[in-house]
Design a protein around this motif. Structure first.
Motif, PDB file in Angstrom:
ATOM      1  N   ASN A   1       0.823  -1.211   0.000  1.00  0.00           N
ATOM      2  CA  ASN A   1       0.000   0.000   0.000  1.00  0.00           C
ATOM      3  C   ASN A   1       0.859   1.263   0.000  1.00  0.00           C
ATOM      4  OD1 ASN A   1      -3.204  -0.201   0.491  1.00  0.00           O
ATOM      5  ND2 ASN A   1      -2.211  -2.052   1.266  1.00  0.00           N
ATOM      6  N   ARG A   2       1.996   1.197   0.682  1.00  0.00           N
ATOM      7  CA  ARG A   2       2.879   2.363   0.694  1.00  0.00           C
ATOM      8  C   ARG A   2       3.484   2.608  -0.683  1.00  0.00           C
ATOM      9  NH1 ARG A   2       6.660   2.912   5.927  1.00  0.00           N
ATOM     10  NH2 ARG A   2       7.006   4.879   4.818  1.00  0.00           N
ATOM     11  N   VAL A   3       3.845   1.552  -1.377  1.00  0.00           N
ATOM     12  CA  VAL A   3       4.375   1.707  -2.735  1.00  0.00           C
ATOM     13  C   VAL A   3       3.316   2.314  -3.655  1.00  0.00           C
ATOM     14  CG1 VAL A   3       5.170   0.457  -4.778  1.00  0.00           C
ATOM     15  CG2 VAL A   3       6.086  -0.131  -2.522  1.00  0.00           C
ATOM     16  N   LEU A   4       2.101   1.805  -3.568  1.00  0.00           N
ATOM     17  CA  LEU A   4       1.024   2.309  -4.423  1.00  0.00           C
ATOM     18  C   LEU A   4       0.745   3.782  -4.156  1.00  0.00           C
ATOM     19  CD1 LEU A   4      -1.450  -0.712  -4.292  1.00  0.00           C
ATOM     20  CD2 LEU A   4      -0.184   0.088  -6.291  1.00  0.00           C
ATOM     21  N   THR A   5       0.642   4.151  -2.890  1.00  0.00           N
ATOM     22  CA  THR A   5       0.261   5.526  -2.550  1.00  0.00           C
ATOM     23  C   THR A   5       1.400   6.513  -2.749  1.00  0.00           C
ATOM     24  OG1 THR A   5      -1.032   6.781  -0.925  1.00  0.00           O
ATOM     25  CG2 THR A   5       0.856   5.579  -0.081  1.00  0.00           C
ATOM     26  N   ASP A   6       2.667   6.038  -2.603  1.00  0.00           N
ATOM     27  CA  ASP A   6       3.812   6.945  -2.702  1.00  0.00           C
ATOM     28  C   ASP A   6       4.368   7.075  -4.115  1.00  0.00           C
ATOM     29  OD1 ASP A   6       3.688   7.434   0.006  1.00  0.00           O
ATOM     30  OD2 ASP A   6       5.230   5.972   0.534  1.00  0.00           O
ATOM     31  N   TRP A   7       4.031   6.120  -4.989  1.00  0.00           N
ATOM     32  CA  TRP A   7       4.599   6.137  -6.333  1.00  0.00           C
ATOM     33  C   TRP A   7       3.534   6.150  -7.425  1.00  0.00           C
ATOM     34  CZ3 TRP A   7       9.582   7.241  -6.951  1.00  0.00           C
ATOM     35  CH2 TRP A   7      10.432   7.044  -5.850  1.00  0.00           C
ATOM     36  N   PHE A   8       2.732   5.119  -7.502  1.00  0.00           N
ATOM     37  CA  PHE A   8       1.768   5.015  -8.597  1.00  0.00           C
ATOM     38  C   PHE A   8       0.658   6.052  -8.486  1.00  0.00           C
ATOM     39  CE2 PHE A   8       3.777   0.856  -8.470  1.00  0.00           C
ATOM     40  CZ  PHE A   8       4.013   0.612  -9.822  1.00  0.00           C
TER      41      PHE A   8
ATOM     42  N   PHE B   1      -8.398   3.838  -0.531  1.00  0.00           N
ATOM     43  CA  PHE B   1      -8.181   2.739   0.415  1.00  0.00           C
ATOM     44  C   PHE B   1      -6.785   2.810   1.032  1.00  0.00           C
ATOM     45  CE2 PHE B   1      -6.534  -1.489   1.354  1.00  0.00           C
ATOM     46  CZ  PHE B   1      -7.469  -1.925   2.281  1.00  0.00           C
ATOM     47  N   THR B   2      -5.763   3.104   0.207  1.00  0.00           N
ATOM     48  CA  THR B   2      -4.399   3.138   0.761  1.00  0.00           C
ATOM     49  C   THR B   2      -4.268   4.199   1.839  1.00  0.00           C
ATOM     50  OG1 THR B   2      -3.561   4.724  -0.900  1.00  0.00           O
ATOM     51  CG2 THR B   2      -3.419   2.372  -1.442  1.00  0.00           C
ATOM     52  N   ARG B   3      -4.910   5.345   1.653  1.00  0.00           N
ATOM     53  CA  ARG B   3      -4.795   6.415   2.646  1.00  0.00           C
ATOM     54  C   ARG B   3      -5.456   6.021   3.956  1.00  0.00           C
ATOM     55  NH1 ARG B   3      -0.706   8.447   1.614  1.00  0.00           N
ATOM     56  NH2 ARG B   3      -1.116  10.485   2.519  1.00  0.00           N
ATOM     57  N   LEU B   4      -6.551   5.270   3.859  1.00  0.00           N
ATOM     58  CA  LEU B   4      -7.223   4.791   5.072  1.00  0.00           C
ATOM     59  C   LEU B   4      -6.438   3.660   5.714  1.00  0.00           C
ATOM     60  CD1 LEU B   4     -10.951   4.738   3.873  1.00  0.00           C
ATOM     61  CD2 LEU B   4      -9.764   6.515   5.185  1.00  0.00           C
ATOM     62  N   TYR B   5      -5.970   2.725   4.882  1.00  0.00           N
ATOM     63  CA  TYR B   5      -5.272   1.552   5.419  1.00  0.00           C
ATOM     64  C   TYR B   5      -3.980   1.950   6.122  1.00  0.00           C
ATOM     65  CZ  TYR B   5      -3.632  -3.255   5.639  1.00  0.00           C
ATOM     66  OH  TYR B   5      -3.190  -4.485   6.084  1.00  0.00           O
ATOM     67  N   LEU B   6      -3.309   2.965   5.597  1.00  0.00           N
ATOM     68  CA  LEU B   6      -2.051   3.398   6.199  1.00  0.00           C
ATOM     69  C   LEU B   6      -2.270   4.331   7.388  1.00  0.00           C
ATOM     70  CD1 LEU B   6      -0.031   3.984   2.921  1.00  0.00           C
ATOM     71  CD2 LEU B   6       0.217   2.089   4.539  1.00  0.00           C
TER      72      LEU B   6
END
Length: 229
Positions: A60-67, A178-183
């Motif tokens: 999730n961190r890779v998705l939210t920080d890069w993609f 979702f990534t922002r909530l999950y993290l």
């Protein structure tokens, strides 16, 4: 009965989305109890999962920080603007650039005005800066993919490409939320606000562009309906 022109339908959609965003903003500003309860319960449940599942958290961190990072989204729009300039579509390039800039300015202004605190955890799995409301990631992804889908539609892209862009956009917009909530760096209402405001901006751009084009066509047409030389 003929359906209303696209820019009028887009204007109505933008108005509805703006009202919904303002209602949500008012509820957050008023610290409305039921909304706070839902925000807290969802955030706590997802954070517990993130603490336990290190592999999924890293993904999730890779998705939210890069993609799905806002700068990645802005880079996509910059490429689109460059392509429009290359085609000498000056007005459309300006519309896309201004919409993206207004989105960034609005979300920063609302963040500063409301100054909502982000979730705090004794064992955080990620960190973020600035205030929480609205989610800049959610807003920027919504604006980027909404504008890209609109551009493809305007340029007569085949249906399969429109479906592909719609699918990629839906996965990205929902996924980044979702990534922002999950993290654990946003409340659910922050993400919802980003989606609402981002969609309102896209529909507002479609409406204003269509209105500007219709006014230009009216000015260029003669009283008899012939185009002036």
């Amino acid at each position: 009965m003929q359906p209303a022109p696209l820019h009028r339908r887009a204007a109505r959609a933008a108005a509805v989305l703006t009202v919904l965003f303002l209602v949500l903003l008012a509820l957050v500003a008023a610290h409305w109890g039921p909304l706070w309860t839902v925000d807290r319960d969802i955030a706590v449940a997802l954070h517990h999962s993130a603490v336990r599942d290190h592999g999924f958290t890293r993904a999730n961190r890779v998705l939210t920080d890069w993609f799905w990072d806002p700068w990645t989204m802005r880079a996509l729009l910059a490429v689109a603007v460059g392509w429009l300039l290359w085609r000498r579509e000056w007005r459309l390039a300006l519309w896309v650039a201004v919409t993206a800039a207004v989105g960034t300015a609005l979300q920063q202004a609302v963040k500063a005005a409301l100054d909502r605190e982000r979730p705090r955890w004794p064992n955080p799995v990620d960190s973020a800066h600035y205030a929480a409301f609205p989610s800049g990631h959610a807003l920027t992804a919504t604006v980027a993919f909404g504008l890209l889908l609109w551009l493809l539609t305007l340029h007569g892209a085949p249906a399969k490409w429109l479906r592909l862009m719609a699918a990629v956009g839906a996965v990205s917009v929902l996924g980044v939320g979702f990534t922002r909530l999950y993290l654990g760096v946003h409340w659910p209402s922050d993400v919802l606000a980003g989606w609402l405001l981002g969609a309102a901006l896209v529909y507002g751009a479609i409406a204003s562009y269509g209105y500007a084009r219709s006014r230009t066509s009216e000015r260029e047409a003669s009283p008899e309906g012939r185009v002036r030389p």
